[in-house]
Enzyme design. Structure first.
Site, PDB file in Angstrom:
ATOM      1  N   ASP A 205      16.031  -7.257 -11.758  1.00  0.00           N
ATOM      2  CA  ASP A 205      15.575  -8.518 -12.343  1.00  0.00           C
ATOM      3  C   ASP A 205      16.225  -9.742 -11.715  1.00  0.00           C
ATOM      4  O   ASP A 205      15.655 -10.808 -11.712  1.00  0.00           O
ATOM      5  CB  ASP A 205      15.803  -8.509 -13.865  1.00  0.00           C
ATOM      6  CG  ASP A 205      17.202  -8.062 -14.235  1.00  0.00           C
ATOM      7  OD1 ASP A 205      18.066  -7.996 -13.339  1.00  0.00           O
ATOM      8  OD2 ASP A 205      17.437  -7.780 -15.423  1.00  0.00           O
TER       9      ASP A 205
ATOM     10  N   ASP B  76     -25.829  12.196  -3.770  1.00  0.00           N
ATOM     11  CA  ASP B  76     -24.439  12.065  -3.321  1.00  0.00           C
ATOM     12  C   ASP B  76     -23.820  10.742  -3.741  1.00  0.00           C
ATOM     13  O   ASP B  76     -22.754  10.694  -4.342  1.00  0.00           O
ATOM     14  CB  ASP B  76     -24.345  12.148  -1.786  1.00  0.00           C
ATOM     15  CG  ASP B  76     -24.826  13.478  -1.264  1.00  0.00           C
ATOM     16  OD1 ASP B  76     -25.183  14.324  -2.094  1.00  0.00           O
ATOM     17  OD2 ASP B  76     -24.838  13.647  -0.041  1.00  0.00           O
TER      18      ASP B  76
ATOM     19  N   ASN C 243     -29.374  11.685  -0.231  1.00  0.00           N
ATOM     20  CA  ASN C 243     -28.198  10.916   0.148  1.00  0.00           C
ATOM     21  C   ASN C 243     -27.833   9.873  -0.906  1.00  0.00           C
ATOM     22  O   ASN C 243     -26.660   9.650  -1.205  1.00  0.00           O
ATOM     23  CB  ASN C 243     -28.474  10.232   1.488  1.00  0.00           C
ATOM     24  CG  ASN C 243     -27.210   9.708   2.124  1.00  0.00           C
ATOM     25  OD1 ASN C 243     -26.162  10.312   1.977  1.00  0.00           O
ATOM     26  ND2 ASN C 243     -27.319   8.588   2.813  1.00  0.00           N
TER      27      ASN C 243
ATOM     28  N   ASP D 164      19.157  -8.589  -6.767  1.00  0.00           N
ATOM     29  CA  ASP D 164      18.453  -7.313  -6.727  1.00  0.00           C
ATOM     30  C   ASP D 164      17.396  -7.272  -5.631  1.00  0.00           C
ATOM     31  O   ASP D 164      16.916  -6.201  -5.269  1.00  0.00           O
ATOM     32  CB  ASP D 164      17.760  -7.033  -8.076  1.00  0.00           C
ATOM     33  CG  ASP D 164      18.752  -6.702  -9.164  1.00  0.00           C
ATOM     34  OD1 ASP D 164      19.824  -6.171  -8.830  1.00  0.00           O
ATOM     35  OD2 ASP D 164      18.463  -6.965 -10.339  1.00  0.00           O
TER      36      ASP D 164
ATOM     37  N   ASP E  81      17.494   0.087 -14.231  1.00  0.00           N
ATOM     38  CA  ASP E  81      18.508  -0.675 -14.943  1.00  0.00           C
ATOM     39  C   ASP E  81      18.555  -0.200 -16.370  1.00  0.00           C
ATOM     40  O   ASP E  81      17.518   0.154 -16.936  1.00  0.00           O
ATOM     41  CB  ASP E  81      18.121  -2.158 -14.960  1.00  0.00           C
ATOM     42  CG  ASP E  81      18.450  -2.835 -13.659  1.00  0.00           C
ATOM     43  OD1 ASP E  81      19.389  -2.380 -12.997  1.00  0.00           O
ATOM     44  OD2 ASP E  81      17.762  -3.812 -13.321  1.00  0.00           O
TER      45      ASP E  81
END
Ligand code: ADP
Ligand code: MG
Length: 894
Positions: A616, A717, A713, A620, A337
């Protein structure tokens, strides 16, 4: 006892001790607030911590770990060699605890982020207190408050209508009925009437789709109809986004590979052992499965998404559906808009023209004729004068009208009391489809004055004299080409009013114009340019005249060369097919109604574009729903629009959409980094273990013990991976094309890089193991423990350094620590921790417990060299990438 809908308005007003003219006093309102509590739902109890922990225990990798823990504990007891046999099972338990803690805290922080987002979007309501209308937080409403409702509002509490004008309310959230219910303050109801038919009541949480009303609040908070339902509603979970679903698939594939490899490992070791099963084999297989399953993947992805939504909220883009976080990154067309999004929506009258005189600027001295014109224009306004929170005078209403009223008051017109002389007897309201409105007032000297104001080309004034019309059009265009929004006033005097009020809008006489300026937002131009660089087309949509719209579009850089302007009328003449063909050409849509927006969205979508659309108003909502990312205005948007949207702009600014897009792209790139990171680490571990197993004929043992795999692990990681969620992408992300809807996580050459790095990782770990196993160095005889320790260090360290590699396509030499300090700190800490563990192995008891041995200086040196190798390879790759992309750019420039 009589129900509220059975009582008359007067009964209810008396019962609540309030008048319709003055409302409650502020004092009374606050004492009632104490008594009844806030107008909000009671907070739902949070899931208990213990429930969350138990939920984690259902996780597959946790179950596998638990089995491993129990097995290793059993084995420790069977082959008891003193307390240190307990170390392995203890570590496995510790890993489980850490996994659960990580999962629960991350889930918590994701939840908190979502909750905080929910709290941000609180609407306001209009309430009458102490005789004046003000805006108020709906939470502070109390029974007895007089509230005002208009089209687009969210009903803030259950209330009985006192007055209503063509009111319709969407009660689907309550009754499931999708057609808005028509309401009438004067309806008299008796007996047992279902909710949906209580025409003189409105209910909290429902949306006003048409008309306006005054009502008295009867129930608040949990006493409201929706409150009673909310009690039974369970927490609404956010659904998984398509990206999460796709990633889950990737996760499943890797898990599948991990489990398959574990089985292969197990079978091969069983065969090699002559079919004799040992507990060790089972534990090794299980740990490999656990270590290589990327259990943190979905956790970190959720974290990345919620972190992203949080960051967007901090930049005033509120996400209502997690899914749009990712759609935003793919957005290729933004239909915006003009009024309020690209412009400031701070309207000021700049010029005025009364027919028969010369146009004058607003600060000129107005003669009697101009004052009369301004007064009539003001009479045609519906804006009201109220007070803001600080008690200052504030004109409440449509910005176009506030501009007119502000000028009228500045010129000394007593706007509030105009009605004393000219009583308003009728009104045909403004709508963006009609683009005009009419007020009918009774003249003191008799008869009625009909005043219609609106768009020049819509008002049905007398156009029979072509010369006059030409003059008017010339004047209109001269206003419009200065980017002024032109409001036309026309009118007539009649003796009697027709039955149907809309019929008065005919045979009008042209009176004059005002030209209103609505300056472009200062940041909008740069944002449009940024969008363009990012391959995103900005389309401007407005109800204004083509000339006004064109002038502003040129100022903003939406029209730079020969992109066209099309009007709503021209658009209506095009068939859908034809429109889809020519749509590329148009950047500006002028004089369109909200109903046209949905066609624009659909036409772009048929061309495969991902469309964001702002809105708005109530009308719409369908376009917002149809768009890939429906964007509602937070300040000036109606609740209807907000509830249809997927994102809310808290500051109504266009530039905020672009910020959100950048964040959306960042999220996708973070997820790619994460996939890159986890895949390389996990798959290389699998390769190492399998390869070593096949080499066992050559005297190879396990390069990594189960204990080591588990430590890596978590420390190597899991924790560094988490820090990736906070990663900020480099600026170049907004110089690339939008992410294709189904772009693979491995696109753009990432797959090749992943494969390359995985092999390099596997090779350096195996090399470390080989060296430790076979090469005598610094007088230390090679042992399997030394080899394992070296392999452990190389695997752990390389995976930590890998985080730095995946951060960016830029060389790590160009990184700044301040970009993501958490990442650097967690990497440094993890590097030291892993190194420290290996160092402690020099103490015999510790070494034995960890199944590691002290390394010689030479061995440490080899470990460091091997650790650096993958990073060097990656850097080399990045360098060539850079050269290639630079060359590509050069050829493009030529
Ligand atoms: P936008 O998309 O810019 O918000 P609108 O549909 O609200 O456009 O308005 C379109 C046209 O309607 C304006 O150019 C103006 O001529 C007219 N208009 C807008 N607001 C009012 C109003 N309050 N009263 C009368 N006419 C109006
Ligand atoms: Mg408007």
């Amino acid at each position: 006892m009589k129900q509220n809908y059975e009582k008359t308005a007067a009964e209810l007003l008396a019962e609540h001790g309030v008048t319709q003219e003055r409302g409650l006093t502020a004092q009374e309102a606050s004492s009632r607030l104490e008594l009844y509590g806030p107008n909000a739902f009671e907070k739902e109890k949070k899931t208990k911590l213990i429930v969350k922990i138990l939920a984690q225990l259902k996780d597959v990798s946790v179950i596998i770990l638990l089995i491993a823990a129990v097995l290793s504990l059993t084995m420790a007891i069977i082959e008891w060699e003193g307390l240190h046999s307990l170390i392995e099972p203890l570590v496995v338990f510790a890993v489980i605890v850490m996994n659960v803690i990580l999962a629960v805290t991350q889930e918590r922080s994701a939840e908190n982020a979502l909750e905080a987002l929910g709290n941000l979007s609180s609407p306001v309501c209009r309430v009458l207190r102490d005789g004046s209308v003000g805006e108020c937080d709906p939470k502070r409403l109390v029974p007895g408050d007089i509230i005002l409702l208009k089209t687009g509002d969210l009903v803030p509490a259950d209330a009985r209508l006192l007055r209503s004008e063509s009111l319709a309310v969407d009660e689907s959230s309550l009754t499931g009925e999708s057609v808005p219910a028509e309401k009438d303050a004067d309806a008299q109801l008796e007996g047992d009437i279902p909710l949906g038919d209580r025409a003189n009541m409105v209910f909290s949480g429902c949306l006003v789709t048409a008309g306006n009303a005054v009502a008295i609040v009867t129930e608040t908070g949990m006493q409201t109809q929706i409150g009673k339902i909310a009690r039974f509603l369970t927490e609404t979970k956010q659904k998984k986004t398509p990206l999460q679903v796709r990633l889950d698939k990737v996760g499943k594939i890797i898990s599948g590979i991990a489990v398959m490899s574990a089985i292969v490992l197990f079978v091969v070791s069983l065969i090699q052992n002559g079919g004799v099963l040992t507990m060790d084999m089972i534990i090794v297989a299980i740990t490999l499965a656990v270590a290589a399953v990327p259990e943190t993947l979905s956790l970190i992805v959720t974290l990345i998404l919620t972190q992203g939504a949080k960051k967007m909220a901090a930049k005033n883009a509120l996400i209502r559906q997690m899914q749009s976080v990712e759609t935003l990154g793919s957005t290729s067309v933004i239909c915006s808009d003009k009024t309020g999004t690209l412009t400031m929506n701070k309207m000021t009258v700049k010029r005025l023209w009364v027919y028969g005189a010369e146009p004058v600027p607003e600060d000129a001295d107005f003669d009697g004729q101009k004052m009369r014109f301004l007064e009539q224009l003001a009479l045609a306004c519906t804006a009201t004068v109220g007070r803001d929170d600080d008690g200052n005078e504030k004109i409440i209403g449509d910005p176009t009208e506030t501009a007119i009223v502000t000028l009228a008051k500045a010129k000394g017109i007593d706007y509030e009391h105009l009605g004393d002389r000219y009583e308003k007897v009728g009104e045909v309201p403004f709508s963006s489809s009609r683009k005009m409105m009419t007020a009918v007032v009774r003249r003191p000297e008799g008869g009625y004055l009909v005043l219609t104001k609106g768009a020049f080309d819509r008002i049905p004034f007398d156009r029979s004299d072509k010369n006059v019309l030409y003059e008017l059009e010339q004047m209109h265009d001269s206003f419009a080409s200065d980017a002024l929004r032109v409001i036309t006033l026309a009118g007539k005097v009649v003796d009697t009013l027709p039955e149907n009020l809309e019929e008065v809008e005919s045979g009008l006489t042209f009176y004059g114009f005002v030209g209103i300026i609505d300056p472009p937002r200062p940041e909008a131009k740069a944002a449009i340019a940024r969008a363009k660089a990012a391959g995103i087309r900005t389309i401007m949509i407005t109800g204004d005249h083509a000339a006004t719209a064109g002038a502003i579009a040129r100022e903003l850089g939406i029209i730079t060369a020969n992109e066209g302007i099309i009007t709503g009328q021209e658009l209506q003449k095009l068939s859908d097919e034809k429109f889809a063909e020519v749509i590329e050409f148009y950047s500006v849509y002028a004089r369109v109604s909200p109903e046209d927006k949905i066609r624009i969205v659909k036409a772009w979508q048929t061309r495969g574009e991902v469309v964001a659309m702002t809105g708005d108003g109530v009308n719409d909502a369908p376009a917002l729903k149809a768009a890939d990312v429906g964007v509602a205005m937070g300040k000036n948007g109606t609740e209807v629009a907000k509830s249809a949207a997927k994102m809310i702009l808290m500051d109504d600014k266009f530039s905020t959409i672009i910020e959100a897009v950048a964040e959306g792209r960042n999220i996708f790139s973070n997820i790619r980094k994460l996939v890159y990171f986890l895949l390389v680490c996990n798959i290389s571990e699998i390769i190492v273990m399998l390869f070593a197993q096949f080499m066992s004929g050559e005297g190879w043992g396990l390069p990594l013990t189960p204990l080591m795999l588990l430590i890596i692990n978590v420390l190597g990681d899991g924790i560094p991976g988490m820090a990736l969620a906070k990663e900020e992408s480099d600026k170049r992300i907004m110089n690339r094309k939008p992410i294709a809807r189904n772009e693979s996580f491995f696109g753009g050459g990432l797959m090749e890089v992943i494969i390359r790095q995985t092999f390099v990782f596997a090779i350096v770990t195996l090399a470390a193991y080989y060296v430790g196993l076979h090469v005598e160095m610094g007088g230390v005889a090679p042992t399997i423990e030394a080899a394992q320790t070296m392999a452990f260090l190389v695997t752990g360290w390389t995976s930590i350094l890998h985080v730095l590699t995946v951060r960016s396509r830029k060389s790590i030499v160009f990184y700044h620590v301040k970009d993501n300090p958490r990442l650097y700190i967690s990497c440094a800490v993890m590097l030291v921790l892993l190194g420290g563990l290996a160092g402690l192995a020099a103490i015999p008891a510790v070494g034995e417990a960890l199944e590691m041995s002290a390394l010689s200086g030479w061995q440490w040196l080899i470990v460091v060299a091997l650790t650096l190798a993958p990073t060097i390879v990656a850097e080399y790759g990045k360098f060539w990438d850079y050269i290639r992309s630079r060359n590509a750019e050069r050829t493009r420039v030529r």
